[in-house]
Design an enzyme around this catalytic site. Sequence first.
Site, short mmCIF file in Angstrom:
data_model
loop_
_atom_site.label_atom_id
_atom_site.label_comp_id
_atom_site.label_asym_id
_atom_site.label_seq_id
_atom_site.Cartn_x
_atom_site.Cartn_y
_atom_site.Cartn_z
N GLU A 16 25.88 30.62 -62.24
CA GLU A 16 26.24 30.66 -60.83
C GLU A 16 25.02 30.37 -59.95
O GLU A 16 25.08 30.44 -58.73
CB GLU A 16 26.83 32.03 -60.46
N GLY B 100 23.07 32.58 -65.87
CA GLY B 100 22.72 32.05 -64.54
C GLY B 100 23.50 30.82 -64.13
O GLY B 100 23.05 30.04 -63.31
N ASN C 228 30.28 27.66 -67.87
CA ASN C 228 30.83 26.74 -66.87
C ASN C 228 29.80 25.73 -66.39
O ASN C 228 28.62 26.03 -66.28
CB ASN C 228 31.36 27.53 -65.66
N ASP D 122 36.22 27.83 -63.72
CA ASP D 122 35.21 28.76 -64.24
C ASP D 122 35.61 29.39 -65.57
O ASP D 122 35.39 30.58 -65.80
CB ASP D 122 34.87 29.86 -63.22
#
Lengths: 645, 158
Positions: free
Chosen positions: A196, A194, A280, A322
Site C-alpha cells: 500500500e 508495504g 497486490n 486487492d
Amino acid sequence: MPQPKHQLIALCASAALAASTTGFANSELIEMQGDPSSWVMPNGDYASTRFSALDQIDTSNVKDLQVAWTFSTGVLRGHEGGPLVIGDVMYIHTPFPNKVFALDLNNDGKILWKYEPRQDTSVIPVMCCDTVNRGVAYGNGKIFLYQADTTLVALDAKTGEKLWSAVNGDPSKGGTGTSAPMVVKDKVYVGISGGEFGVRGYLTAYDTDSGKQVWRAYSMGPDADTLLDPENTTHLGKPVGKDSGTATWEGDQWKIGGGTTWGWYSYDPDLNLVYYGSGNPSTWNPAQRPGDNRWSMTIFARDADTGVAKWIYQMTPHDEWDYDGVNEMILVDAPFPPKDEPEASSVAAVTTAETGFKMRSLLPGRKDAEEAAAPEPAPAAEPANVRKLLVHMDRNGFAYTLDRVTGELLLAEKYDPAVNWATHVDMETGRPQVVSEYSTDQNGEDVNTTGVCPAALGTKDQQPAAYSPRTGLFYVPTNHVCMDYEPFQVSYTAGQPYVGATLTMYPAPGGDHLGNFIAWDAGKGEIVWSNPEPFSVWSGALATAGDVVFYGTLEGYLKAVDAKSGEELYRFKTPSGIIGNVNTYTHKGKQYVAVLSGLGGWAGIGMAAGLTDPTAGLGAVGAYSSLSDYTQLGGQLTVFTLPES
Amino acid sequence: MRSARLSPLKAAGLVALASLTGAVSATESKGYLSFQFSPETPYYVEDGKVDFGTYNGFRRYHSECHVCHGPAGMGSSYAPALMKSMQVLDFDQFVEVVVRGRKGLNQQVMPSFASNMNVLPHMNDIYAYLKARSDGVVGVARPDKFPKVRKDAQASAN
C-alpha cells in the site's frame, strides 16, 4: 449435517517419504518437524499442513479441555502468528515492539529470556493494518525475528543473545516486516510488506551463520531482479520469455509495482523448491497500471539455493480488487483426480481409522503418526495417481490445486459461493473470467463498483488453513464479506500511502454472518461442511490425529470441532479476540494446545465498529453487532490440556 | 450570512449544532449551488444528499484514514473513532493533528500527512465528511451527492 467425504483419505500412499538430506540444518529441521512433541515452524512443518500426529486429545475427550496456564505479553496490538515449541522451551513473539519470550515449560512458563529490540516508532504508521507480526523461526540453534522495521535478527535460542542482524528494507519508503521467516538448510528467507506504499516486493535469503545476503528475488523487474530464467522458468508449462517482469507494465510503474511477499513460505525438500505468493500490484487504482502487472498475485516455486524460479503462476492478472496472492501454499501428496468410487473406499478408510489405523503422513521426514503406539497397519492399496500437489486458498475466493513439480493448474474452484467477481478460471489460460459488472477497471476511475464479493480482505487472508491426511480435507478459516470499490487517481510520494481506491465493506448478501469455517475437498473442489461464524475467522487452524480441528474466533473463543462433521465439541472464551494460529505439542508426555489472543490486525480495523448494509441509511450502526461488544485488546497466551484423570 | 446546510429531515436533531455554528434555517438556503466550505459550515446536506466536497471527503477518508480509524469514522482496534473526536476537535485542531501527526500511548502513532498530496489538498473535505458523521447527518453508507459545482469554491473536489 452434510456427510463428510473421503476421496483423499487414501493418502496413506508413501511416495514422498524419503527425505533428502542436504546439509545439517535441513536434516535437523526435517527430523524435528516429524516429531509431534514439538512445533518447530509457524505452520507446523515445511509443507504448511498445520497437522499434528498427536491424538491424546480426541473427539471424545476434547470437551473436558481445561486451561493449564496463561501468559500476558504486555502488548495491546493485534497478535497474529503463534508459539513455537522446541524441547522444553516455548518461544512467543509480540506485535510491535516485537518482543520475543523464551518460556520454560518445566516451570509453568517462567521467562528464560526476553528480547526486546529498540525500534523507531516512525515505522508504525507505515504498517498498513496494525503492527502485527506473524512469528519467529527456528533453525541451527537460533531464533530468527523479523522486526517491523525490517531488521532480521538471529538470537541464540538458549540465551537470547543477539548474534547478528541484517536490514532487509527501508521503512522510510514504506517497507516493513510482518511475516514469519523460514529456515532451509543454511539459509533463512524473509519477505517484505508495504504494497500500500508502492514497495516492490522481494524474497531474500540470508546465510543463517553470518547474516550475509545470499540472493534476492523481486516480484517484478528485469530478469536479473526477478531471477526468472526466460527459457526455463515456466508459466503454465510455457517459458516466460525475456524480462517478463517488466513486459506487462507501462513505463516505470513496475518500480513501485507492489507484489510484496508478506505471507507464508513452504518448502519441499525433495524438489528443493520454496513456494510462496506475491501480493497486490500497486496502486489499487487499476487504471494507473494497465497490463497484467506480472508478477504480482503470483505463486512462485523457487530453487532454495539459487532463488531461480522453476515455475510461476499468476492467479489474478491486473488485479482490480486487492486480492493479494500471499496465502500459504499447502503441500500434499494425494491422488488427482480423486478416485470416483467413493462408496467402497471411504467406508474402508473410515473403518480403518476407527480401528486404530493411524494414517501415515506424507510429509517428507514426518514420522508415521504414533508409529510406536499403533499396530502396523496392513498397507492400504496405494492409488496409482498420487501426485505432488500444492493447494492454495487464495484471497480472490478461488482455491487452487496445482502440480507442485511442474506448476500445472489442476483445479480452481470457488470456496465461498458468494464469490462473484469472476465466473470461473479458464483452465487453459489460467485466467479468471472477470464479470464486467464487478470490474473496477472496466467501470473506470471515479465510479463506485458495488457488490463485489469477496471484499479486499479476501475470502481468506493470511490466516493459515490446516490439512488432515486422515480425512484428506483442508480446514479453512474464511471471510464472508463483500465490498464497494471506487478507484481514483493518486500520486506517489515515497513513504506515504499509495492506495488509490475507496472501499467500504459489508456482510455478503442474504447472510447474517461475516465468516465461515469450512472443510474443503481439494480433489473435487467442493465444500464438505461449513460452519457459519458471526465474524470473519482470522485465526490459523490446527488439525490433529485425534480428528479434532481447532481454531480461534474474533470474539475470543478457542473452538474445537469434529474433523469429519464440523460439529462443535468445545469452546472457551479467551480474554481477547483471536487472530493467532493454534498449535499443539507435548510436554512430559502430555498433549497441550496453545494459542495467542489479542484482537487487532485488519480484522480489528474492519470489524471493531461493526459492518453495515451499504444501502442502509442513518443509524444503521449495529445492524451487525460490533466486535467491540464482545472483546477488547490485550495480548495473552492460553495453554490448554486435559485434566489429570 | 452563511449558507444554510440543514436538511429539513434532520433539522430537529441539529438544533444544538445550529446554535453552535450559527447556521440558519433551510428556508434561507440558496441550495447547494451557493454552498461554500468554511470551518463553521463545513458541509451542505439536503434530503440526505451532500455537497460534492463532503462526498469527496468520504472517498478520501476511506482510502487514506479508514485502515486505522475504521469504517465511516467509527474507530477500530487501532485508532479512535473520529466521529466522536469531531465532537470536541475544532477545525484548527483537526488540521494540526493531521499535518503534524501524534504519538499516542501503547505504540499507537497518528502519522503526519504533511507531505501527502492525497490528503493535504482534501483536508477541508475530510473534515466536512467527519463533521457530518459526527453531527449525525451522514450515515455509515456512501452518501448521495449533489453534482460538483464551482471548482474554485469547492476547495478540493478531487
